[in-house]
Design a protein around this motif. Structure first.
Motif, mmCIF file in Angstrom:
data_model
loop_
_atom_site.group_PDB
_atom_site.id
_atom_site.type_symbol
_atom_site.label_atom_id
_atom_site.label_comp_id
_atom_site.label_asym_id
_atom_site.label_seq_id
_atom_site.Cartn_x
_atom_site.Cartn_y
_atom_site.Cartn_z
ATOM 1 N N ASP A 194 -0.367 4.331 0.378
ATOM 2 C CA ASP A 194 -0.789 5.266 1.459
ATOM 3 C C ASP A 194 -0.157 5.023 2.765
ATOM 4 O O ASP A 194 0.333 5.716 3.464
ATOM 5 N N SER A 245 0.767 -1.089 -0.114
ATOM 6 C CA SER A 245 -0.031 0.141 0.050
ATOM 7 C C SER A 245 0.939 1.108 -0.048
ATOM 8 O O SER A 245 1.714 1.387 1.096
ATOM 9 N N SER A 264 -1.066 -5.563 -4.518
ATOM 10 C CA SER A 264 -2.231 -5.179 -4.442
ATOM 11 C C SER A 264 -3.051 -5.731 -5.727
ATOM 12 O O SER A 264 -4.224 -5.771 -5.413
#
Length: 215
Positions: free
Chosen positions: A58, A56, A169
């Protein structure tokens, strides 16, 4: 080897899977983002964020003390779609996709205002029967919703399908969507800091060219 006719529908990621941007362009973008945020990005940080090598993005930004919203606002503000397209190249082995004789969809985190010019510049838009650019409405991988939206547009939700991508992801999104997955490893695995376990792992789309029943 994975026969290309093993699945009824193929979904693919874009950046890092089919295409990539020249290193000089990536460096320039991060330099300009850094100017806006008052922070320099090292070569390692640029590679991790651009390719999502740590999973990820973020979460990685937060781990480095950066606000994801501020980062992405700055990132998209400095990117020019035409310049991005002209700095993007197609991986040679990706021509495999043009030969698929079944429904093919593109599901990418690349923003729509950037993805469109890239597809047009590389003349590959007609490779895909549907294009889904992830955003706040569609959700972001590993959320399966973007993949489900592509399958619905292809009327192929109940068909045997596979999703091909270069990041964790992508593989997680495939699993969450009930699809098989192919991990295209285009980077040194040691840089990831994690193991990406897809149903198949390849280093080139040439590994997908074997005919059904072939050796």
């Amino acid at each position: 080897m994975i026969p290309s006719d093993a699945y009824d529908v193929w979904l693919l990621d874009l950046d890092g899977t089919l295409v990539d941007a020249e290193p000089a362009y990536r460096r320039e973008v991060f330099d300009r983002v850094g100017d806006r945020l008052g922070r320099e990005f090292s070569t390692y940080e640029r590679e991790v964020l651009w390719h999502g090598l740590g999973g990820s993005r973020d979460a990685q930004l937060r781990a480095w003390g950066l606000d994801p919203g501020a980062f992405w606002d700055a990132f998209h503000a400095v990117e020019d779609p035409v310049v991005r397209a002209e700095a993007t190249y197609l991986h040679e082995d990706a021509a495999f996709v043009a030969d698929l004789d079944r429904p093919v969809g593109l599901v990418t985190h690349c923003a729509e205002f950037l993805a469109g010019p890239v597809l047009d510049h590389l003349d590959i838009r007609d490779w895909f029967d549907v294009v889904v650019c992830c955003d706040e409405n569609t959700g972001y991988k590993p959320d399966p919703r973007p993949l489900h939206l592509a399958l619905d547009d292809l009327d192929a939700r109940d068909h045997a399908g596979v999703y091909v991508g270069d990041g964790a992801s992508d593989i997680d999104a495939a699993a969450n969507a009930g699809l098989d997955s192919v991990h295209v490893e285009r980077h040194d695995p040691g840089k990831r800091g994690q193991c990406v376990l897809g149903d198949y792992r390849i280093t080139s789309f040439d590994d997908l060219r074997a005919p059904a029943g072939g050796d």
